[in-house]
Design an enzyme around this catalytic site. Structure first.
Site, PDB file in Angstrom:
ATOM      1  N   ASP A   1       1.965  50.652  -6.294  1.00 13.21           N
ATOM      2  CA  ASP A   1       3.002  51.269  -7.121  1.00 13.21           C
ATOM      3  C   ASP A   1       3.532  50.225  -8.097  1.00 13.21           C
ATOM      4  OD1 ASP A   1       4.611  49.517  -5.717  1.00 13.21           O
ATOM      5  OD2 ASP A   1       5.900  51.052  -4.842  1.00 13.21           O
TER       6      ASP A   1
ATOM      7  N   ASP B   1       7.313  48.548  -9.170  1.00 13.70           N
ATOM      8  CA  ASP B   1       8.711  48.501  -8.739  1.00 13.70           C
ATOM      9  C   ASP B   1       9.596  47.877  -9.815  1.00 13.70           C
ATOM     10  OD1 ASP B   1       8.126  49.113  -5.748  1.00 13.70           O
ATOM     11  OD2 ASP B   1       6.845  47.383  -6.155  1.00 13.70           O
TER      12      ASP B   1
ATOM     13  N   ASP C   1       8.819  52.927  -8.280  1.00 11.30           N
ATOM     14  CA  ASP C   1      10.105  52.812  -7.595  1.00 11.30           C
ATOM     15  C   ASP C   1      11.127  52.197  -8.534  1.00 11.30           C
ATOM     16  OD1 ASP C   1       9.179  53.805  -5.180  1.00 11.30           O
ATOM     17  OD2 ASP C   1       8.747  51.833  -4.333  1.00 11.30           O
TER      18      ASP C   1
HETATM   19  N1  CTP Z   1      11.331  47.582  -0.215  1.00 11.22           N
HETATM   20  C1  CTP Z   1      12.570  47.837   0.308  1.00 11.22           C
HETATM   21  N2  CTP Z   1      12.883  49.083   0.764  1.00 11.22           N
HETATM   22  C2  CTP Z   1      11.977  50.072   0.712  1.00 11.22           C
HETATM   23  C3  CTP Z   1      10.712  49.845   0.180  1.00 11.22           C
HETATM   24  C4  CTP Z   1      10.416  48.562  -0.281  1.00 11.22           C
HETATM   25  O1  CTP Z   1      13.394  46.937   0.328  1.00 11.22           O
HETATM   26  N3  CTP Z   1      12.296  51.274   1.178  1.00 11.22           N
HETATM   27  C5  CTP Z   1      11.010  46.249  -0.716  1.00 11.22           C
HETATM   28  C6  CTP Z   1       9.982  45.559   0.156  1.00 11.22           C
HETATM   29  O2  CTP Z   1      10.582  44.748   1.118  1.00 11.22           O
HETATM   30  C7  CTP Z   1       9.213  44.738  -0.845  1.00 11.22           C
HETATM   31  C8  CTP Z   1       9.427  45.428  -2.177  1.00 11.22           C
HETATM   32  O3  CTP Z   1      10.452  46.370  -1.987  1.00 11.22           O
HETATM   33  O4  CTP Z   1       9.804  43.478  -0.927  1.00 11.22           O
HETATM   34  C9  CTP Z   1       8.184  46.058  -2.701  1.00 11.22           C
HETATM   35  O5  CTP Z   1       7.662  46.972  -1.770  1.00 11.22           O
HETATM   36  P1  CTP Z   1       6.283  47.723  -1.983  1.00 11.22           P
HETATM   37  O6  CTP Z   1       6.240  48.329  -3.318  1.00 11.22           O
HETATM   38  O7  CTP Z   1       6.079  48.643  -0.831  1.00 11.22           O
HETATM   39  O8  CTP Z   1       5.194  46.566  -1.786  1.00 11.22           O
HETATM   40  P2  CTP Z   1       4.597  45.510  -2.806  1.00 11.22           P
HETATM   41  O9  CTP Z   1       4.829  44.178  -2.216  1.00 11.22           O
HETATM   42  O10 CTP Z   1       5.096  45.742  -4.183  1.00 11.22           O
HETATM   43  O11 CTP Z   1       3.040  45.775  -2.720  1.00 11.22           O
HETATM   44  P3  CTP Z   1       2.218  46.993  -3.387  1.00 11.22           P
HETATM   45  O12 CTP Z   1       1.337  46.364  -4.397  1.00 11.22           O
HETATM   46  O13 CTP Z   1       1.466  47.599  -2.262  1.00 11.22           O
HETATM   47  O14 CTP Z   1       3.182  47.943  -3.986  1.00 11.22           O
HETATM   48 MN    MN Z   2       5.086  47.660  -5.007  1.00  7.64          MN
HETATM   49 MN    MN Z   3       7.502  50.068  -3.931  1.00  8.07          MN
END
Ligand code: CTP
Ligand code: MN
Ligand code: MN
Ligand code: MN
Length: 389
Positions: A204, A206, A313
Site C-alpha cells: 500500500d 501510507d 492509508d
Molecule cells: N500501522 C499502525 N497501525 C495500523 C496499521 C499500520 O500503526 N493499523 C503502522 C505500522 O506499525 C507500520 C506502518 O504503519 O509502521 C506501515 O504499515 P504497513 O503499511 O502495514 O506496512 P509497511 O511497512 O508500509 O509495508 P508494506 O509495503 O507491506 O505496506
Molecule cells: Mn505500507
Molecule cells: Mn499501511
C-alpha cells in the site's frame, strides 16, 4: 569488546531498535524460511512463536555477510533452538523439511489467500478455512456474508495482490498533496511506511498529514476524501475519527499498537497512464493529468485495464504529536514493536504513536523530531532506511 575473544565476531545488540537493518541484506535464503514459520505461527494464533521466528530472522538481516556455517551464529542473540535447527538444516541440505511442508500445506496457502483479502484478519480467515473455504472465489461461490471493506477486498483482489511500485507511489503522492492543499493550504504531507524506509515496492502507500497551526488539522479527513471522491479517484474509503485523549489514553494505552488518530483506509483508482507519464516526462505534479490527456488520449476512460486499484492509508496527526506519529508510522512492524518493548522494559517509559510517557518522572516527554525521541530512549538514532527489521 570481542565476544569469545573472536576478532571476527561482531557485537549484535538484542533489540532490533538498537541495530541498523538495511533493506537489502545477505541472508534472504534463511530469513524467508524463518518468516514462513513466523507467518504460519500467526495463522495458528501463536503470537509468541511468531515473534520469536521474526526476531531470529531480523538478527540475520543485520549481519554484514552471508551465514555459511553454524559457527557464524555464535554470540548472536534471539536465535532459539527451533530457529537454529531450521538454519542448520538449510545450511546442510539446502532447505528445511518443516519450512517446505508448511509452504505446501493447504492451511498455509488458504490462510495466505484469505488474509490477503483487504479487511480479512486471521480470525475470520481461520473460521472460513474450517468451513472448507480456501480462496476469494470460494467466498463468492458460496455467497458468504461480507462487510463493506471485505466486499471491496474481494472486488479488487487481483489488483491489490500486485505490488505497488515506487513510481505508482509517487503519482499517488502528487494526488494526495493536491487534495490536501486544495482543502487546507499550508498542511504538510509525508510519505510513510515501507516507502519511507526505501522500499521499491509495497502492499500500500501510507501518508501522514499535519498542519503547523495545531487545531487546523481537526476534521480534515472528510474534506480530503470528499475532494478525492469528486475527482473520481476513490474506489473505497472508511474514515475513523480521532479518539485520542491524553489523560485517558496516554500511559495506559501506550502499549497497544493501534493508534487513535483520524485515519482513512482507502482504495484509490489510479490511471496507469499517469504513471507512465510521470516516468517519461518532466511534467510537474499539476501537469501530469493534462500532459496525459494530450499524449495518450486513447488510454483514458477506455477499458478496465486503463486503471488499477491501490491501497492507500491516510493518517492525520496534530502537530504536537507529529514526531511520535512519524516514528510510529515508519515501521517496520518489528522495529516498532521492539521500540515499545525497549521503552517499557529498559526505560520504564511507554511509547505510542501519540506520545512518550516516563513512568519514573510521571510526565510526558515532548519531542519535535524523531531524533529527540531516540535520545529520550537512550538509543542511537537509526534512520528510516535502516529500520527494515
Ligand atoms: N500501522 C499502525 N497501525 C495500523 C496499521 C499500520 O500503526 N493499523 C503502522 C505500522 O506499525 C507500520 C506502518 O504503519 O509502521 C506501515 O504499515 P504497513 O503499511 O502495514 O506496512 P509497511 O511497512 O508500509 O509495508 P508494506 O509495503 O507491506 O505496506
Ligand atoms: Mn505500507
Ligand atoms: Mn499501511
Ligand atoms: Mn504490510
Amino acid at each position: 569488546p570481542k565476544p569469545n575473544g573472536d576478532p571476527t565476531a561482531m557485537l549484535m545488540k538484542s533489540y532490533a531498535c538498537q541495530r541498523r537493518t538495511p533493506l537489502k541484506h545477505h541472508n534472504s535464503f534463511l530469513t524467508e524460511a524463518l518468516e514462513i514459520l513466523s507467518q504460519n505461527a500467526e495463522y495458528n494464533d501463536n503470537e509468541g512463536r511468531s515473534v520469536a521466528f521474526r526476531r531470529a530472522a531480523s538478527v540475520l538481516k543485520a549481519l554484514p555477510r552471508r551465514v555459511r556455517s553454524m559457527q557464524d551464529l555464535r554470540c548472536l542473540p534471539c536465535l532459539g533452538d527451533h530457529s537454529q535447527r531450521v538454519i542448520k538444516e538449510i545450511l546442510e541440505d539446502g532447505s528445511s523439511r518443516e519450512v517446505e511442508s508448511t509452504r505446501q500445506s493447504e492451511q498455509y496457502q488458504a490462510m495466505k489467500a484469505l488474509t490477503g483479502i483487504f479487511g480479512v484478519g486471521v480470525r475470520t480467515a481461520d473460521r472460513w478455512f474450517r468451513e472448507g473455504l480456501r480462496s476469494p472465489d470460494d467466498l463468492i461461490r458460496t455467497g458468504q456474508q461480507l462487510n463493506r471493506e471485505q466486499q471491496a477486498g474481494v472486488q479488487y483482489y487481483d489488483d491489490l495482490q500486485k505490488p505497488v511500485t515506487k513510481a505508482e507511489a509517487d503519482v499517488i503522492s502528487d494526488i494526495v498533496e493536491k487534495a490536501v492543499h486544495a482543502v487546507l493550504p499550508g498542511a504538510e504531507i509525508q510519505l510513510m511506511g515501507g516507502f519511507r524506509r526505501g522500499k521499491e515496492v509495497g502492499h500500500d502507500v501510507d501518508f501522514l498529514i499535519t498542519h503547523p497551526e495545531e487545531g487546523k488539522e481537526e476534521g480534515l479527513m472528510p474534506k480530503i476524501t470528499n475532494w478525492l471522491k469528486e475527482q473520481g479517484l476513490l474506489l473505497y474509503q472508511k474514515t475513523t475519527r480521532n479518539s485520542y485523549l491524553e489523560k485517558m489514553d496516554g500511559p495506559a494505552r501506550a502499549s497497544s499498537n493501534m493508534d487513535r488518530f483520524e485515519r482513512c483506509f482507502s482504495i484509490f483508482k489510479l490511471q496507469k497512464c499517469a504513471v507512465s507519464c510521470k516516468l517519461s516526462s518532466t511534467a510537474s505534479a499539476e501537469d501530469v493529468s493534462t500532459a496525459c490527456e494530450r499524449e495518450r488520449p486513447d488510454e483514458h476512460h477506455s477499458e478496465a485495464s486503463g486503471w488499477r486499484a491501490v491501497r492507500v492509508d491516510l493518517v492525520v496527526s496534530p502537530y504536537s504529536q507529529f514526531a511520535f506519529a512519524t516514528l510510529g508510522w515508519t515501521g517496520s512492524k518489528l522495529f516498532e514493536r521492539e521500540l515499545r518493548r525497549w521503552a517499557g522494559q529498559e526505560k520504564h517509559m511507554s511509547l505510542s504513536s501519540h506520545a512518550l510517557y516516563d513512568s519514573k518522572q510521571n510526565l510526558y516527554l515532548r519531542a519535535k523530531t524523531e531524533e529527540e525521541i531516540f535520545a529520550y530512549l537512550g538509543l542511537e538514532f537509526i534512520p528510516p532506511s535502516e529500520r527494515n527489521a
